[in-house]
Design a protein around this motif. Structure first.
Motif, short mmCIF file in Angstrom:
data_model
loop_
_atom_site.label_atom_id
_atom_site.label_comp_id
_atom_site.label_asym_id
_atom_site.label_seq_id
_atom_site.Cartn_x
_atom_site.Cartn_y
_atom_site.Cartn_z
N MET A 37 -74.71 7.31 55.16
CA MET A 37 -73.30 7.64 54.97
C MET A 37 -72.42 6.58 55.61
O MET A 37 -72.91 5.70 56.32
N ARG A 210 -82.46 13.73 57.11
CA ARG A 210 -81.67 13.24 58.23
C ARG A 210 -80.61 12.28 57.73
O ARG A 210 -80.63 11.89 56.56
N GLU A 211 -79.75 11.89 58.64
CA GLU A 211 -78.59 11.11 58.27
C GLU A 211 -78.50 9.84 59.12
O GLU A 211 -78.82 9.87 60.32
N VAL A 213 -75.57 6.71 59.78
CA VAL A 213 -74.19 6.32 59.46
C VAL A 213 -74.05 4.82 59.58
O VAL A 213 -74.50 4.23 60.57
N ARG A 215 -71.48 1.81 60.08
CA ARG A 215 -70.10 1.51 60.48
C ARG A 215 -69.97 0.02 60.68
O ARG A 215 -70.70 -0.55 61.49
N LEU A 220 -76.10 3.44 62.50
CA LEU A 220 -76.28 4.27 63.69
C LEU A 220 -77.09 5.50 63.33
O LEU A 220 -76.76 6.20 62.38
N LEU A 222 -77.34 8.72 64.48
CA LEU A 222 -76.63 9.60 65.41
C LEU A 222 -77.55 10.66 65.99
O LEU A 222 -77.39 11.08 67.12
N GLU A 223 -78.52 11.09 65.18
CA GLU A 223 -79.37 12.17 65.67
C GLU A 223 -80.24 11.71 66.83
O GLU A 223 -80.61 12.50 67.67
N ALA A 226 -77.83 11.45 69.94
CA ALA A 226 -77.40 12.75 70.49
C ALA A 226 -78.49 13.38 71.35
O ALA A 226 -79.64 13.13 71.19
#
Ligand SMILES: Nc1ncnc2c1ncn2[C@@H]1O[C@H](COP(=O)(O)OP(=O)(O)O)[C@@H](O)[C@H]1O
Ligand SMILES: [Mg+2]
Lengths: 226, 174
Positions: A37, A210-211, A213, A215, A220, A222-223, A226
């Motif tokens: 994304m 899963r995702e 990102v 940028r 990245l 993110l999971e 985090a």
């Protein structure tokens, strides 16, 4: 978790003076669906093209099943794309002069499968994607949603290890878009294909496992952060 | 909405009197819906009792509004952990998230991380709801869709806010 199947590491790509990728990395494991994304222009398509061996990164490596893609000859690389990879794009991918079933059969024909066998397998895929009834029609005679299902069938007919889908639902309304995504996800799970799914729609990304990102040309996870 | 955490965050910048805290809170986080004095009083006495703030000055007059409060180390730890925990995704979450983002910017914490952590939490729930929807009958699908559209709206807000973080920072920093 299974072995990584496709690993892009520290990828850089400039288009003229525009940096499209600035140190992007992505690991895809066999059979998993990864949503990529990020806002428009962030480098998602460039990342996908580098991973698929369509675009050669300026720096960084892409390793598929233990082999570095940039070290392959053009012939090896296009054979890899034909046999191990499948592609679905946002639009404009069906050959307008061929019927739907012929479009789906095309990758098999290019790989030397005989016409009858290729069309038999293609029809099975059309049925699976619930578009068996338009097999004999030309792409110009079907709806956008049907067209994307044909494109998914064509991407999966060779039973690839990785499907690269760049905004596959981007041109569809939300109901059709989700149906296409659901069918693509189901087909990938049934055949064990991994999917690299570029999308900016959260409801489409929610079909992934899963995702990641992107940028400003960097990806990245993110999971993991985090 | 966590008034206590917001107070602690506001006190991180500098000690404030009760009336000043209320005014800062009303202006920044709750325009049009000011806190009642009772809420301010109850919140401050709870924070005092829990050792998250101390009284560090008095003005002539009576009541908690006239006392000046300072945040303690325990109070700072408490805001920190509140900011770094994602909220449970649910509709109409924006006001809590907005407060967290503004407080992070005001206190020099990485606001983008708050948005990223929340984004991850939202998408995780969207995947879960999508799995339920995929296996469900029409009624189940419609119920799931309702949740998905709300979660998606939150996510869009998170993206938009992330894209405008610098602009927001310029406004909230003293
Ligand atoms: N073929 C190209 N020629 C010149 N610039 C390009 C080309 N492809 C992409 N770009 C630029 O690279 C950046 C990333 O593009 P892209 O990977 O297509 O982003 P996304 O798919 O996330 O929208 C953008 O600034 C885009 O304009
Ligand atoms: Mg793109």
């Amino acid at each position: 978790m299974t072995e990584p199947l496709l690993v892009g590491t520290d990828l850089f790509k400039m288009y003229g003076t525009t940096p499209a990728l600035r140190g992007s990395s992505l690991t895809v494991r066999a059979g998993e669906i990864v949503a990529v994304m990020g806002s428009s222009g962030s480098g998602k398509s460039t990342l996908l093209h580098c991973l698929a061996g369509i675009v050669r990164p300026d720096d960084g490596t892409v390793v598929y099943a233990g082999r570095q893609i940039s070290a392959m000859s053009d012939v090896e690389r296009s054979a890899l794309r034909r046999r191990d990879f499948g592609f679905v794009f946002q639009f404009g991918q069906l050959v307008p002069e061929l019927t739907c079933v012929e479009n789906v059969a095309l990758p098999l024909r290019l790989d030397g499968v005989r016409r009858k066998e290729a069309e038999r397998r293609s029809r099975e895929w059309l049925d699976r994607l619930e578009v068996g009834d338009v097999a004999g029609k030309l792409p110009g005679q079907i709806s956008g949603g049907q067209g994307q299902r044909i494109a998914v069938a064509r991407a999966l007919v060779t039973e690839p290890k990785v499907v690269f889908a760049d905004e596959p639902t981007g041109a569809l309304d939300s109901l059709n878009g989700e149906k296409v995504m659901q069918l693509l996800g189901q087909a990938a799970r049934d055949t064990g294909a991994a999917v690299v799914l570029v999308t900016h729609e959260p409801r489409v990304a929610a079909y992934a496992d899963r995702e990641v990102v992107v940028r400003d040309g960097a990806s990245l996870d993110l999971e993991r952060v985090a | 909405m966590s008034i206590g955490h917001s107070f602690l965050g506001l006190l991180e910048g500098r000690p404030r009197h009760g009336y000043d805290l209320k005014r800062a809170y009303d202006e920044r986080f709750s325009p049009g819906r000011p806190l009642h004095h009772g809420q301010v009083y109850a919140t401050l006495s709870r924070l005092l009792k829990n050792g998250l703030v101390v009284v560090d000055g008095l003005e002539p007059g009576e009541g908690p509004e006239r006392k000046r409060y300072a945040v303690t180390d325990a109070g700072i730890t408490d805001v920190q952990s509140w900011l770094s925990q994602p909220e449970k995704p649910e509709p109409y979450l924006q006001s809590v998230l907005y407060t967290k983002v503004v407080l992070a910017l005001m206190t020099g914490r990485p606001a983008d991380e708050i948005l990223d952590v929340q984004r991850t939490e939202h998408l995780r729930l969207m995947r879960e709801v999508t799995r339920r929807k995929t296996g469900g009958d029409l009624a189940e699908q419609l119920i799931c869709d309702h949740a998905l559209f709300h979660l998606e709206a939150d996510l869009r807000w998170l993206e938009l806010t992330a894209a405008r973080l610098n602009e927001l920072a310029a406004r909230v920093r003293p």
